[in-house]
Structure formats: structure tokens, C-alpha cells
Design an enzyme around this catalytic site. Sequence first.
Site, PDB file in Angstrom:
ATOM      1  N   LYS A 180       0.841  -1.209   0.000  1.00 30.59           N
ATOM      2  CA  LYS A 180       0.000   0.000   0.000  1.00 30.59           C
ATOM      3  C   LYS A 180       0.874   1.256   0.000  1.00 30.59           C
ATOM      4  O   LYS A 180       0.667   2.183  -0.770  1.00 30.59           O
ATOM      5  CB  LYS A 180      -0.935   0.015   1.230  1.00 30.59           C
ATOM      6  CG  LYS A 180      -1.796  -1.227   1.369  1.00 30.59           C
ATOM      7  CD  LYS A 180      -2.701  -1.159   2.592  1.00 30.59           C
ATOM      8  CE  LYS A 180      -1.971  -1.162   3.921  1.00 30.59           C
ATOM      9  NZ  LYS A 180      -1.252  -2.427   4.226  1.00 30.59           N
ATOM     10  N   ARG A 224      -9.247   1.227   9.660  1.00 30.05           N
ATOM     11  CA  ARG A 224      -8.838  -0.161   9.875  1.00 30.05           C
ATOM     12  C   ARG A 224      -9.842  -0.925  10.730  1.00 30.05           C
ATOM     13  O   ARG A 224      -9.619  -2.094  11.045  1.00 30.05           O
ATOM     14  CB  ARG A 224      -7.515  -0.150  10.600  1.00 30.05           C
ATOM     15  CG  ARG A 224      -6.322  -0.600   9.762  1.00 30.05           C
ATOM     16  CD  ARG A 224      -5.160  -0.507  10.672  1.00 30.05           C
ATOM     17  NE  ARG A 224      -3.974  -1.161  10.296  1.00 30.05           N
ATOM     18  CZ  ARG A 224      -2.980  -0.602   9.618  1.00 30.05           C
ATOM     19  NH1 ARG A 224      -3.124   0.579   9.089  1.00 30.05           N
ATOM     20  NH2 ARG A 224      -1.868  -1.259   9.463  1.00 30.05           N
ATOM     21  N   ARG A 261      11.694  -6.476   4.166  1.00 30.84           N
ATOM     22  CA  ARG A 261      11.600  -5.007   4.102  1.00 30.84           C
ATOM     23  C   ARG A 261      12.697  -4.347   4.949  1.00 30.84           C
ATOM     24  O   ARG A 261      12.976  -4.777   6.058  1.00 30.84           O
ATOM     25  CB  ARG A 261      10.240  -4.535   4.612  1.00 30.84           C
ATOM     26  CG  ARG A 261      10.155  -3.007   4.673  1.00 30.84           C
ATOM     27  CD  ARG A 261       8.766  -2.478   4.789  1.00 30.84           C
ATOM     28  NE  ARG A 261       8.053  -2.982   5.955  1.00 30.84           N
ATOM     29  CZ  ARG A 261       6.766  -2.756   6.155  1.00 30.84           C
ATOM     30  NH1 ARG A 261       6.071  -2.060   5.287  1.00 30.84           N
ATOM     31  NH2 ARG A 261       6.168  -3.235   7.232  1.00 30.84           N
ATOM     32  N   ARG A 313      12.073  -2.663  10.493  1.00 31.38           N
ATOM     33  CA  ARG A 313      11.062  -2.102  11.380  1.00 31.38           C
ATOM     34  C   ARG A 313      10.847  -3.043  12.557  1.00 31.38           C
ATOM     35  O   ARG A 313      10.839  -4.250  12.383  1.00 31.38           O
ATOM     36  CB  ARG A 313       9.743  -1.939  10.585  1.00 31.38           C
ATOM     37  CG  ARG A 313       9.322  -0.499  10.419  1.00 31.38           C
ATOM     38  CD  ARG A 313       8.220  -0.343   9.429  1.00 31.38           C
ATOM     39  NE  ARG A 313       6.942  -0.888   9.866  1.00 31.38           N
ATOM     40  CZ  ARG A 313       5.785  -0.737   9.213  1.00 31.38           C
ATOM     41  NH1 ARG A 313       5.771  -0.050   8.082  1.00 31.38           N
ATOM     42  NH2 ARG A 313       4.671  -1.271   9.659  1.00 31.38           N
ATOM     43  N   ARG A 335       0.051  -9.220  13.488  1.00 30.78           N
ATOM     44  CA  ARG A 335      -0.549  -8.196  12.623  1.00 30.78           C
ATOM     45  C   ARG A 335      -1.502  -8.828  11.614  1.00 30.78           C
ATOM     46  O   ARG A 335      -2.545  -8.260  11.290  1.00 30.78           O
ATOM     47  CB  ARG A 335       0.553  -7.399  11.899  1.00 30.78           C
ATOM     48  CG  ARG A 335       1.250  -6.425  12.841  1.00 30.78           C
ATOM     49  CD  ARG A 335       2.580  -5.974  12.279  1.00 30.78           C
ATOM     50  NE  ARG A 335       2.461  -5.159  11.089  1.00 30.78           N
ATOM     51  CZ  ARG A 335       3.451  -4.994  10.210  1.00 30.78           C
ATOM     52  NH1 ARG A 335       4.601  -5.590  10.387  1.00 30.78           N
ATOM     53  NH2 ARG A 335       3.274  -4.224   9.167  1.00 30.78           N
TER      54      ARG A 335
HETATM   55  P1  AP5 Z   1       4.964  -1.678   1.727  1.00 36.23           P
HETATM   56  O1  AP5 Z   1       4.613  -0.799   0.589  1.00 36.23           O
HETATM   57  O2  AP5 Z   1       5.824  -1.130   2.820  1.00 36.23           O
HETATM   58  O3  AP5 Z   1       3.643  -2.380   2.286  1.00 36.23           O
HETATM   59  P2  AP5 Z   1       2.436  -1.791   3.145  1.00 36.23           P
HETATM   60  O4  AP5 Z   1       1.181  -2.410   2.661  1.00 36.23           O
HETATM   61  O5  AP5 Z   1       2.500  -0.288   3.183  1.00 36.23           O
HETATM   62  O6  AP5 Z   1       2.821  -2.435   4.536  1.00 36.23           O
HETATM   63  P3  AP5 Z   1       2.818  -1.918   6.030  1.00 36.23           P
HETATM   64  O7  AP5 Z   1       3.457  -3.006   6.829  1.00 36.23           O
HETATM   65  O8  AP5 Z   1       3.440  -0.558   6.173  1.00 36.23           O
HETATM   66  O9  AP5 Z   1       1.339  -1.832   6.330  1.00 36.23           O
HETATM   67  P4  AP5 Z   1       0.658  -2.055   7.659  1.00 36.23           P
HETATM   68  O10 AP5 Z   1      -0.712  -1.795   7.253  1.00 36.23           O
HETATM   69  O11 AP5 Z   1       0.891  -3.290   8.369  1.00 36.23           O
HETATM   70  O12 AP5 Z   1       1.443  -1.046   8.623  1.00 36.23           O
HETATM   71  P5  AP5 Z   1       1.240   0.496   8.987  1.00 36.23           P
HETATM   72  O13 AP5 Z   1       2.526   1.168   8.860  1.00 36.23           O
HETATM   73  O14 AP5 Z   1       0.050   1.048   8.291  1.00 36.23           O
HETATM   74  O15 AP5 Z   1       5.695  -2.993   1.112  1.00 36.23           O
HETATM   75  C1  AP5 Z   1       6.195  -4.011   1.953  1.00 36.23           C
HETATM   76  C2  AP5 Z   1       7.527  -4.527   1.378  1.00 36.23           C
HETATM   77  O16 AP5 Z   1       7.294  -5.167   0.124  1.00 36.23           O
HETATM   78  C3  AP5 Z   1       8.570  -3.431   1.096  1.00 36.23           C
HETATM   79  O17 AP5 Z   1       9.841  -3.957   1.384  1.00 36.23           O
HETATM   80  C4  AP5 Z   1       8.421  -3.149  -0.410  1.00 36.23           C
HETATM   81  O18 AP5 Z   1       9.639  -2.735  -0.992  1.00 36.23           O
HETATM   82  C5  AP5 Z   1       8.011  -4.526  -0.943  1.00 36.23           C
HETATM   83  N1  AP5 Z   1       7.053  -4.461  -2.057  1.00 36.23           N
HETATM   84  C6  AP5 Z   1       5.992  -3.608  -2.176  1.00 36.23           C
HETATM   85  N2  AP5 Z   1       5.298  -3.888  -3.288  1.00 36.23           N
HETATM   86  C7  AP5 Z   1       5.929  -4.950  -3.878  1.00 36.23           C
HETATM   87  C8  AP5 Z   1       5.675  -5.727  -5.055  1.00 36.23           C
HETATM   88  N3  AP5 Z   1       4.622  -5.435  -5.860  1.00 36.23           N
HETATM   89  N4  AP5 Z   1       6.511  -6.754  -5.344  1.00 36.23           N
HETATM   90  C9  AP5 Z   1       7.568  -7.040  -4.543  1.00 36.23           C
HETATM   91  N5  AP5 Z   1       7.853  -6.349  -3.411  1.00 36.23           N
HETATM   92  C10 AP5 Z   1       7.043  -5.313  -3.087  1.00 36.23           C
HETATM   93  O19 AP5 Z   1       0.824   0.363  10.518  1.00 36.23           O
HETATM   94  C11 AP5 Z   1       1.749   0.012  11.520  1.00 36.23           C
HETATM   95  C12 AP5 Z   1       1.058  -0.033  12.870  1.00 36.23           C
HETATM   96  O20 AP5 Z   1       0.517   1.254  13.189  1.00 36.23           O
HETATM   97  C13 AP5 Z   1      -0.149  -0.980  12.975  1.00 36.23           C
HETATM   98  O21 AP5 Z   1       0.237  -2.304  13.261  1.00 36.23           O
HETATM   99  C14 AP5 Z   1      -0.937  -0.332  14.125  1.00 36.23           C
HETATM  100  O22 AP5 Z   1      -0.352  -0.625  15.376  1.00 36.23           O
HETATM  101  C15 AP5 Z   1      -0.744   1.145  13.863  1.00 36.23           C
HETATM  102  N6  AP5 Z   1      -1.809   1.708  12.999  1.00 36.23           N
HETATM  103  C16 AP5 Z   1      -1.648   2.238  11.749  1.00 36.23           C
HETATM  104  N7  AP5 Z   1      -2.829   2.641  11.260  1.00 36.23           N
HETATM  105  C17 AP5 Z   1      -3.750   2.365  12.195  1.00 36.23           C
HETATM  106  C18 AP5 Z   1      -5.169   2.537  12.263  1.00 36.23           C
HETATM  107  N8  AP5 Z   1      -5.880   3.069  11.249  1.00 36.23           N
HETATM  108  N9  AP5 Z   1      -5.803   2.115  13.386  1.00 36.23           N
HETATM  109  C19 AP5 Z   1      -5.125   1.581  14.421  1.00 36.23           C
HETATM  110  N10 AP5 Z   1      -3.790   1.383  14.417  1.00 36.23           N
HETATM  111  C20 AP5 Z   1      -3.113   1.784  13.316  1.00 36.23           C
END
Ligand code: AP5
Length: 206
Positions: free
Chosen positions: A13, A85, A124, A150, A161
Site C-alpha cells: 500500500k 482499519r 523489508r 522495522r 498483525r
Molecule cells: P509496503 O509498501 O511497505 O507495504 P504496506 O502495505 O504499506 O505495509 P505496512 O506493513 O506498512 O502496512 P501495515 O498496514 O501493516 O502497517 P502500517 O505502517 O500502516 O511494502 C512491503 C515490502 O514489500 C517493502 O519492502 C516493499 O519494498 C516490498 N514491495 C511492495 N510492493 C511490492 C511488489 N509489488 N513486489 C515485490 N515487493 C514489493 O501500521 C503500523 C502499525 O501502526 C499498525 O500495526 C498499528 O499498530 C498502527 N496503525 C496504523 N494505522 C492504524 C489505524 N488506522 N488504526 C489503528 N492502528 C493503526
Amino acid sequence: MIVVFLGPPGAGKGTQAKRLAKEKGFLHLSTGDLLREAVKKGTPLGKKAKEYMEKGELVPDELIVALIEEVLPEEGKVILDGFPRTVKQAEALEKMLERKGKKLDAVVLFEVPDEVVLERLSGRRVDPETGRVYHVKYDPPPPGVKVVQREDDRPEVIKRRLEVYRRQTAPLIEYYERKGLLKRVDASKPPEEVYRSLLEVLGDAA
Ligand code: AP5
């Protein structure tokens, strides 16, 4: 124009949101990035959020909704990456937009199987200086760039997660499908292909 990016952790994403923001003029609002920034700065929100994030749990709805209220602009194209979420967050967003005389335009679901999630998250790496995200295999950092893993990309936290996603976030798929807003993208493909599908499902909206 407001678009939500929905999908499991590591679905790509953030990667796609950054490109869409750069090429199509969207403002990219990632609650994960905003929370990590707050943790780094040690703000009151960061102090409260830290323990949830380290365990792979969701930060309480009221904190997240207040955060979004603060940063959501009055005008312009916005990607909400990782928000809402929970159904409660989705309802709060709807009310928030209603008050501003706006509505959600689309919800893009990044579909990807668990084994791909595991491979992406375990590989990652992040440049702590710039926040640039890499992958050891698919997008390796250039020589000389120091990267870190991370905290929540450790195997036991990834597992948690994914469970949290299934239990608390996946119900939003049906929620938005019923509202006719859901657009599906096969996110297991290489980044270029995913981007193309994304533009396709967003159509004129992008
Ligand atoms: P990446 O683009 O980083 O993936 P992502 O979907 O953004 O993954 P996240 O882990 O950041 O999402 P998340 O939803 O778990 O965490 P968030 O930070 O929002 O890609 C991942 C990897 O794959 C990278 O290495 C990239 O290079 C590679 N890649 C990407 N696309 C590719 C492809 N097509 N092919 C090959 N490789 C590829 O949240 C973190 C924490 O914050 C949560 O656990 C929670 O505690 C809190 N939080 C955040 N938002 C909320 C909310 N709304 N409510 C409550 N808690 C929240």
C-alpha cells in the site's frame, strides 16, 4: 477526491501510495507513518501508540480518528493509507467527511496471499534518515545506504498483525463492497503491474 488503501500488512500500500502521490498529485496520509513519526518525537500520541504498535495491535480508534481529523485537508486529492482499519473508524470517517460536505470516492483493496506478505515484510528494510522503503530482494538499497528493519517486522509480530488484520480490518471489505466503493487489485504482481491496475480501477478519479 478521497481514496482509501485497504489490505493486509506488507501488501504494498505504502509503495503504491508514494508513487501515486508523486505522479498524480495526491496527498499521501499514512497513519502508520504518522504514528511512527509521533513515536520518534516522543509526543503524547507517540507515547500512547508505541506499546500497541510494538505488539502488532491496533492503536485505539479514538486516538486514530483524532489524528486524521487533525491532518485531513479541506481540499485536494487524498490517499488514506492504512485508515480506516475498523468499522468504527470507517463510520467516524464517513461522519467527518459529511461535515466537510465530502464523500469517499473509492476503496482499493490490495489482495495478496499470506506467504507473499511474509516474504515482503521479512525482507523489508527502511532508511531511517529518509524513510525510503526497500526490500532486500525486490528493491535492494544501494551500496552505502544504511537501512534498518522495522520493529514490527519481526516474525512473531508479523503473525499477530495478520491475525489483527483478519479479525478487525477484513470486515471492512464487505462493508465497502455493500456501499459499492470497493475496487480490487491483485497486489501479488510486480510493482509496475500493480500500479497499472491501480490506475485502471481508479479511472478518471486518478
Ligand atoms: P509496503 O509498501 O511497505 O507495504 P504496506 O502495505 O504499506 O505495509 P505496512 O506493513 O506498512 O502496512 P501495515 O498496514 O501493516 O502497517 P502500517 O505502517 O500502516 O511494502 C512491503 C515490502 O514489500 C517493502 O519492502 C516493499 O519494498 C516490498 N514491495 C511492495 N510492493 C511490492 C511488489 N509489488 N513486489 C515485490 N515487493 C514489493 O501500521 C503500523 C502499525 O501502526 C499498525 O500495526 C498499528 O499498530 C498502527 N496503525 C496504523 N494505522 C492504524 C489505524 N488506522 N488504526 C489503528 N492502528 C493503526
